[in-house]
Design a protein around this motif. Structure first.
Motif, PDB file in Angstrom:
ATOM      1  N   GLY A 179      44.531  41.157  23.812  1.00 50.03           N
ATOM      2  CA  GLY A 179      45.546  41.675  24.720  1.00 50.03           C
ATOM      3  C   GLY A 179      45.071  41.595  26.158  1.00 50.03           C
ATOM      4  N   ARG A 180      45.761  42.331  27.028  1.00 48.65           N
ATOM      5  CA  ARG A 180      45.462  42.296  28.456  1.00 48.65           C
ATOM      6  C   ARG A 180      45.189  43.694  28.980  1.00 48.65           C
ATOM      7  N   VAL A 181      44.419  43.749  30.062  1.00 43.90           N
ATOM      8  CA  VAL A 181      44.206  45.036  30.726  1.00 43.90           C
ATOM      9  C   VAL A 181      44.892  45.008  32.085  1.00 43.90           C
ATOM     10  N   VAL A 182      45.147  46.185  32.624  1.00 44.15           N
ATOM     11  CA  VAL A 182      45.907  46.239  33.868  1.00 44.15           C
ATOM     12  C   VAL A 182      45.124  45.675  35.055  1.00 44.15           C
ATOM     13  N   PHE A 183      43.797  45.724  34.979  1.00 44.67           N
ATOM     14  CA  PHE A 183      43.010  45.366  36.154  1.00 44.67           C
ATOM     15  C   PHE A 183      42.792  43.872  36.315  1.00 44.67           C
ATOM     16  N   HIS A 184      43.088  43.104  35.279  1.00 43.71           N
ATOM     17  CA  HIS A 184      42.864  41.664  35.407  1.00 43.71           C
ATOM     18  C   HIS A 184      44.106  40.881  35.080  1.00 43.71           C
ATOM     19  N   TYR A 185      44.121  39.663  35.597  1.00 41.04           N
ATOM     20  CA  TYR A 185      45.185  38.768  35.218  1.00 41.04           C
ATOM     21  C   TYR A 185      44.565  37.527  34.592  1.00 41.04           C
ATOM     22  N   HIS A 186      44.850  37.334  33.337  1.00 40.84           N
ATOM     23  CA  HIS A 186      44.459  36.121  32.599  1.00 40.84           C
ATOM     24  C   HIS A 186      43.020  35.728  32.876  1.00 40.84           C
ATOM     25  N   SER A 187      42.733  34.519  33.344  1.00 41.43           N
ATOM     26  CA  SER A 187      41.325  34.132  33.383  1.00 41.43           C
ATOM     27  C   SER A 187      40.599  34.580  34.642  1.00 41.43           C
ATOM     28  N   ARG A 188      41.167  35.510  35.358  1.00 40.86           N
ATOM     29  CA  ARG A 188      40.537  36.176  36.505  1.00 40.86           C
ATOM     30  C   ARG A 188      40.226  35.251  37.672  1.00 40.86           C
ATOM     31  N   THR A 189      40.898  34.084  37.702  1.00 37.37           N
ATOM     32  CA  THR A 189      40.698  33.200  38.842  1.00 37.37           C
ATOM     33  C   THR A 189      40.994  33.965  40.128  1.00 37.37           C
ATOM     34  N   GLN A 190      42.042  34.821  40.088  1.00 39.25           N
ATOM     35  CA  GLN A 190      42.406  35.591  41.276  1.00 39.25           C
ATOM     36  C   GLN A 190      41.841  37.001  41.240  1.00 39.25           C
ATOM     37  N   THR A 191      42.053  37.722  40.126  1.00 35.49           N
ATOM     38  CA  THR A 191      41.612  39.124  40.109  1.00 35.49           C
ATOM     39  C   THR A 191      40.095  39.246  40.115  1.00 35.49           C
ATOM     40  N   GLY A 192      39.417  38.176  39.706  1.00 37.46           N
ATOM     41  CA  GLY A 192      37.960  38.200  39.770  1.00 37.46           C
ATOM     42  C   GLY A 192      37.470  38.164  41.200  1.00 37.46           C
ATOM     43  N   ARG A 193      38.380  37.847  42.113  1.00 36.01           N
ATOM     44  CA  ARG A 193      38.006  37.742  43.521  1.00 36.01           C
ATOM     45  C   ARG A 193      38.649  38.849  44.341  1.00 36.01           C
ATOM     46  N   SER A 194      39.004  39.945  43.677  1.00 38.12           N
ATOM     47  CA  SER A 194      39.534  41.084  44.422  1.00 38.12           C
ATOM     48  C   SER A 194      38.674  42.293  44.110  1.00 38.12           C
ATOM     49  N   ASP A 195      38.883  43.356  44.888  1.00 37.79           N
ATOM     50  CA  ASP A 195      38.063  44.559  44.731  1.00 37.79           C
ATOM     51  C   ASP A 195      38.177  45.121  43.319  1.00 37.79           C
ATOM     52  N   MET A 196      39.280  44.847  42.675  1.00 35.03           N
ATOM     53  CA  MET A 196      39.543  45.406  41.370  1.00 35.03           C
ATOM     54  C   MET A 196      38.591  44.918  40.305  1.00 35.03           C
ATOM     55  N   HIS A 197      37.927  43.843  40.591  1.00 35.26           N
ATOM     56  CA  HIS A 197      36.992  43.307  39.617  1.00 35.26           C
ATOM     57  C   HIS A 197      35.945  44.343  39.244  1.00 35.26           C
ATOM     58  N   ARG A 198      35.695  45.244  40.190  1.00 31.57           N
ATOM     59  CA  ARG A 198      34.753  46.345  40.003  1.00 31.57           C
ATOM     60  C   ARG A 198      35.120  47.175  38.772  1.00 31.57           C
ATOM     61  N   GLU A 199      36.431  47.279  38.497  1.00 32.35           N
ATOM     62  CA  GLU A 199      36.860  48.134  37.380  1.00 32.35           C
ATOM     63  C   GLU A 199      36.410  47.561  36.033  1.00 32.35           C
ATOM     64  N   VAL A 200      36.638  46.287  35.829  1.00 25.63           N
ATOM     65  CA  VAL A 200      36.257  45.660  34.550  1.00 25.63           C
ATOM     66  C   VAL A 200      35.478  44.391  34.850  1.00 25.63           C
ATOM     67  N   PRO A 201      34.186  44.501  35.122  1.00 27.76           N
ATOM     68  CA  PRO A 201      33.422  43.314  35.523  1.00 27.76           C
ATOM     69  C   PRO A 201      33.006  42.423  34.356  1.00 27.76           C
ATOM     70  N   GLU A 202      33.082  42.960  33.140  1.00 27.32           N
ATOM     71  CA  GLU A 202      32.733  42.108  32.003  1.00 27.32           C
ATOM     72  C   GLU A 202      33.569  42.507  30.789  1.00 27.32           C
ATOM     73  N   SER A 203      33.506  41.637  29.771  1.00 27.62           N
ATOM     74  CA  SER A 203      34.355  41.885  28.611  1.00 27.62           C
ATOM     75  C   SER A 203      33.840  43.063  27.801  1.00 27.62           C
ATOM     76  N   TYR A 204      34.730  43.633  27.011  1.00 28.13           N
ATOM     77  CA  TYR A 204      34.329  44.678  26.069  1.00 28.13           C
ATOM     78  C   TYR A 204      35.199  44.561  24.829  1.00 28.13           C
ATOM     79  N   ALA A 205      34.732  45.147  23.727  1.00 29.12           N
ATOM     80  CA  ALA A 205      35.510  45.138  22.491  1.00 29.12           C
ATOM     81  C   ALA A 205      35.691  46.572  22.026  1.00 29.12           C
ATOM     82  N   GLN A 206      36.914  46.927  21.676  1.00 33.22           N
ATOM     83  CA  GLN A 206      37.165  48.257  21.132  1.00 33.22           C
ATOM     84  C   GLN A 206      36.863  48.239  19.641  1.00 33.22           C
ATOM     85  N   ILE A 207      35.946  49.126  19.227  1.00 30.28           N
ATOM     86  CA  ILE A 207      35.574  49.226  17.806  1.00 30.28           C
ATOM     87  C   ILE A 207      35.850  50.650  17.358  1.00 30.28           C
TER      88      ILE A 207
END
Lengths: 414, 685
Positions: B577-605
């Protein structure tokens, strides 16, 4: 010679400005003159964008363009001072003449207290405000309640407790009370507002109290500062503005209208704050509503009190990043830092995508704090209750202590 | 203003992220975008924005922007002039075309870029190479919605608008986490809740959306048809269906009735107690007006098209189509995924969904475009084109799309791209896919072009140019026009976005009335809009459906399990699924301040699973599937059920190392939302 404290009727000399401007165009004339005489580098005023529901803040550097901002727009819900801080370097080196609603005027002072705006470079033309209506809500109200196509409306105003529209084929007015009972009408924070005549500006302008043959043709100006007096004198001398003393009966009427608006504000506050409950019930309600938060930061970005470069809500030891639901700590930090100074401008609530009543929550706390400590925000340069610190210097000082425990440093008995 | 220096200039435009189509103001100081401010005037979002909308300007002036064309020489990408790059692209594509014919090339377009770019791209592919191998990423998103709703209703788009749910008596959300993925559409649901409208959310995960529900129904992942059939069985059995609507406006009810007879109680499949099934079924059937809002939980499966038709069945059964407060509304993912499909960037249709196989349509396009012999065959779809790399397909042209991260089975995608003779990538940043490109062409971002996005409610929203593209980067329509010139094509002299739009309008009856002039105010225009005087169509299927005979089509659909389910070797079910802080492959959101919120992947277990495997919250874990593996961080939670793992799609070397390429036979949608994985504890933080 006019002086601080005087109350006058004023109107533009130029017939075009008189016609296009509101009530004789005094405000437009003053703005134009301020620019022409180089008292300011630019005018910041609201212009109609796509239509009269679309308020666009515009920086005007050509005096001939000032007339484009003439007329009043009740759908202008935006807050100008924060824009000046963000995009115009806080008026550090340029002078601006700005039209302000009550909330704008209050926001100016709160930003100035925090060193985010140089008020010496601002000429504040305050305007009486009975409240603003969000543009899409206004269109819906006109369509559903007035049963008029909003695209056919060419003028709207709030006068004598009514929302009035003039459209192709007539005009119609409905009482604000009636509209607001049905969920239409002014923004929620506007309904609670008691800053109706912004006397902390340099000039407070409006149409209340203009009676006699000048009714509808002149603007009531209350001169609130020396800067304001100078502007008016200069405008008169250059033949841009004409004035006469305000009718004493008019002044009395104006006072009555203002008091009526205060009473209205009081009753709305009672209704809204009582609706929140008290104690644990109130806390539970606030926590539940706030749990919808998705950290858009619109509240922080638009709040005139918020200005920190390193926002505490972005510190991972307070709030885990990237975790939803957003921790209530986010909102607690906002409450802790802002509530003593909240001016109820309503931006945080109007712009919240999850419909959290942020302004209601913050304002409810501010009124309690005002009762406890007697501090009234937004009126003058009285410093806020919370410590005022130069951010970088204070962070450096704390760092130099070698501990991040603020309490030890402040409360430690030596 | 008499001076040309812009000071705090507001440019009203549309957000480049999700399919809600929020309006916002870009603020321009002196030729640079310096911020975003609220656009209160727009009815779509009334000035409100989500974290992505608030920060959508931050990547525009990133120093990482592609500023010159790049050509791969000796394994390295070196700067080149436009002439060098464009000459090479034209030459190479023509070579491949001459040698291998129309089926030797493939064209993938982004659903993030404006309608004008998508339209001119598909026109170019068809005119220059007589190929229908054109596709867009709706294929791996809401392709099943387009296919499914076309079959059920005759039109593959949402039937009602976002705000219309405030007119409903009940809102049923299915496989949608709107509060995170489409926040300003989710806002309407939050508003509805304040009005006292009941909200039912059906989702295997306890998402932000599930939290605002009055009733949250957790069910076993990907068992939609079993659950919906069961609901319909009981609605029919108790006589609670809309007999009048079924009789007057639909066909094949008997097929449906017969099929659902076997679904009286399938708790064993979907995991929902019978009492709950009846409760939500009867509540949906009993109210006067109910709306279904759904998203990728429904579509990204091998039964995607069937899942969509199943929702169509349910809505028609209860007469919930064709007026205010009802409908079946897919929340389209990307800002212009609706538009990309509308523009005919599809292997089997032109703009307005006019089929390529119909001779009259081909003749019309041939006449308008000044070409002959347009192809009539059904082109190859997105992921199938990847499979054909090195075999039938020798060259690919990618516009604003990053397959190395977003298509299923990343390792497979990368291996395949290496087999190509020639790969062109046109983009605004050097993405993971660019590594494989022979030529990289620097395009313009949303703030640097005039055009339109079409949102999921079929509203065509204006995108307005605020600043110039950086360096040598050019507007994408210019790039395509230059290539067209080099290939000797006529009818590509369309210098502005409006010119391209009018070119499209001239051949698209359903959008002929959508003039730029009508889009000046943010109410804009909602298609179908066949003439300039037509008011537009916010609600579809009022009097009749858009099918050939005007009747809605019921389908008796049997439940099929996903292509790959958990087993002894890979005992967990992976959902994405998707999270609110990123858009798809983060080409854009990876280059905004919001990247701070989710800087790497995680898995819900799930909490119980984590305890059994001795995995602590924050520990690193290795997830494996038959296709590959990914190293990620565990978030231990009860938001997912035991046996289920959830990961977001945003990170390279992430979830798509695991996902399955098995396709939905009807829509060729890969099964991104269900596969089998194993979990290995790696330890450490």
């Amino acid at each position: 010679m006019v002086a601080k404290g005087d109350m006058i009727y004023a109107w533009a000399k130029d017939s075009e400005v008189q016609k296009k401007g509101e009530c004789g165009g005094a405000v437009t004339a003053l703005l134009k003159h301020a620019l022409e005489s180089k008292m300011v580098d630019a005018v910041i005023a609201i212009q109609k964008g796509k239509d009269l529901y679309d308020a666009v803040p515009t920086v005007i550097t050509n005096a001939d363009d000032v007339i484009k901002s003439a007329g009043s727009l009740h759908c202008g819900t935006l807050l100008i001072p924060k824009l000046i801080k963000k995009y115009l370097n806080g008026a550090k080196d340029k002078k601006y003449a700005v039209t302000c609603k009550g909330c704008d005027a209050m926001a100016f002072y709160e930003l100035a207290k925090r060193n985010q705006i140089n008020l010496d470079n601002i000429v504040m033309i305050g305007v009486n405000c009975g409240g603003s209506v969000s543009p899409v809500a206004a269109r819906r109200m006109i369509s559903e309640k007035f049963e008029v196509d909003p695209d056919t409306v060419h003028k709207e105003e709030i006068d004598k407790g009514q929302f009035i529209i003039e459209f192709e084929g007539g005009h119609k007015g409905i009482k604000i009370d009636e509209l607001e009972e049905e969920g239409y009408g002014r923004r929620s924070n506007c309904q609670r507002c008691k800053m109706k005549v912004p006397r902390q500006a340099d000039i407070a302008a409006g149409n209340w109290g203009v009676i006699g043959d000048k009714a509808g043709k002149a603007t009531f100006l209350e001169i609130c500062s020396e800067k304001g007096a100078n502007l008016i004198e200069s405008a008169k001398a250059k033949g841009a503005l004409e004035t006469e003393a305000a009718n004493p009966k008019g002044i009395e009427i104006r006072g009555k209208v203002e008091n009526a608006m205060f009473k209205l504000g009081d009753s709305c506050r009672k209704r809204d704050f009582e609706g929140l409950g008290t104690g644990k019930d109130r806390l539970k309600l606030i926590m539940e509503e706030s749990s919808k938060c998705i950290k858009c930061y619109a509240c922080v970005e638009n709040c005139p009190i918020c200005y920190c470069i390193e926002c505490s809500t972005k510190k991972p030891w307070y709030i885990a990043p990237g975790v939803l639901p957003t921790s209530f700590m986010f909102h607690l930090i906002r409450f802790a830092h802002v509530s003593d100074s909240c001016v109820n401008c309503g931006q945080c609530e109007e712009l919240c995508p999850m419909e959290i009543p942020n302004a209601l929550f913050m304002h409810s706390q501010q009124t309690e704090i005002e009762k406890m400590f007697g501090h009234v925000p937004g009126r003058d340069m009285s410093p806020p209750i919370h410590a005022l610190a130069e951010e970088k210097a204070e962070r450096a000082r704390l760092e130099a202590t070698g501990t991040d425990s603020i309490y030890i440093n402040i409360f430690d008995e030596e | 203003m008499s001076e040309n220096t812009e000071i705090m200039k507001y440019v009203p435009t549309t957000c480049p992220y999700c399919g809600v189509g929020c309006g916002l103001n870009l603020v321009v100081n002196d030729g640079k975008v310096v911020g975003v401010e609220a656009y209160q005037r727009t009815p779509v979002n009334e000035g409100k924005l989500c974290p992505k909308g608030m920060t959508c300007w931050e990547h525009v002036h990133s120093p990482d922007r592609l500023t010159t064309p790049l050509i791969k020489k000796d394994g390295k990408h070196v700067p080149a002039t436009w002439d060098e790059a464009l000459d090479l692209v034209a030459k190479k594509l023509k070579e491949v075309s001459d040698k291998h014919g129309p089926r030797g090339l493939g064209f993938h377009t982004s659903c993030r870029t404006v309608n004008e770019d998508c339209y001119i791209f598909q026109k170019f592919a068809r005119c220059a190479f007589k190929t229908n191998n054109v596709d867009n990423c709706a294929r791996i998103c809401h392709g099943p919605s387009v296919a499914g709703l076309s079959l059920s209703f005759g039109s593959g788009a949402a039937t009602n608008g976002y705000r219309d749910c405030l007119n409903s008596d009940l809102i049923l959300m299915w496989g949608s986490n709107a509060m995170e993925a489409h926040p300003l559409a989710g806002r309407r649901v939050a508003e509805a809740k304040k009005k006292g409208i009941p909200i039912i959310v059906v989702d295997p995960r306890k998402t932000m959306t599930a939290r605002i529900a009055d009733t949250w129904v957790r069910f076993n992942p990907s068992t939609h048809i079993a659950l919906i059939n069961s609901m319909m069985y009981w609605i029919i059995k108790e006589g609670k269906y809309d007999k009048k609507f079924v009789e007057e406006r639909t066909e094949h009810f008997e097929d449906l009735k017969k099929t659902v007879e076997n679904y009286a109680d399938c708790e064993a499949i979907h995991g929902v107690p019978l009492a709950t099934v009846k409760d939500i079924a009867f509540r949906y059937a009993d109210v006067k007006n109910a709306v279904i809002i759904y998203c990728l939980g429904i579509t990204e499966l091998t039964t995607g098209t069937d899942n969509v038709r199943s929702l169509g069945n349910l809505a028609m059964l209860c007469g919930n189509i064709g007026r205010e407060g009802v409908g079946v509304n897919p929340l389209r993912g990307q800002n212009n995924v609706q538009g990309a499909c509308d523009m005919g960037a599809y292997p089997n249709v032109y703009s307005g969904y006019q089929k390529c196989e119909v001779p009259e349509n081909r003749a019309k396009m041939e006449k308008a475009w000044g070409v002959t012999d347009l192809p009539d065959w059904y082109g190859v779809t997105l992921t199938e084109q990847i499979n054909q790399c090195g075999e039938e397909i020798k060259a690919l042209y990618m516009l604003g799309i990053n397959p190395a991260v977003t298509y299923p089975d990343s390792n497979h995608v990368k291996r395949q791209l290496e087999k190509l003779d020639f790969l062109v990538v046109q983009d605004i940043f050097f993405t993971e896919t660019c590594q494989y490109a022979d030529v990289i062409l620097p395009g313009a971002c949303f703030a640097e072009k005039d055009g339109t996005f079409t949102s999921a409610e079929r509203r065509v929203n204006r995108v307005r140019k605020a600043v110039n593209p950086p360096g040598e980067a050019k507007e994408d329509i210019w790039i395509i026009a230059e290539l067209a010139k080099r290939l000797g094509l006529k009818t590509f002299d369309l210098p502005t976005g409006k010119d391209v739009w009018d070119d499209m309008r001239a051949v698209t009856p359903s959008m002929f009335g959508c003039l730029y002039e009508r889009m000046e105010k943010p109410e804009s225009v909602i298609w179908p809009c066949p003439t300039p005087e037509h008011p537009g169509t916010p609600i579809l299927h009022r009097e009749k459906f858009a099918t050939a005979n005007g009747k809605g089509q019921f389908f008796g659909l049997e439940y099929r399990p996903p292509a790959e389910v958990a087993d002894a070797e890979y005992p967990f079910t992976l959902m994405t699924g998707r999270v609110v802080f990123h858009y798809h492959s983060r080409t854009q959101t990876g280059r905004s301040d919001m990247h701070r919120e989710v800087p790497e992947s995680y898995a819900q277990i799930n909490v119980e699973d984590a305890e059994r495997l001795k995995i602590k919250d924050g520990e690193r874990v290795l997830l494996k599937s038959r296709r590959g593996e990914t190293n990620t961080v565990a978030r231990v939670t009860d938001e997912v059920a035991p046996g289920v793992v959830y990961m977001s799609m945003h990170f390279a070397e992430g979830v798509n190392n695991l996902t399955n390429t098995a396709l939905d036979p009807l829509s060729k949608m890969p099964e991104l939302k269900h596969c089998a994985i194993s979990i290995e504890k790696l330890g450490g933080n």
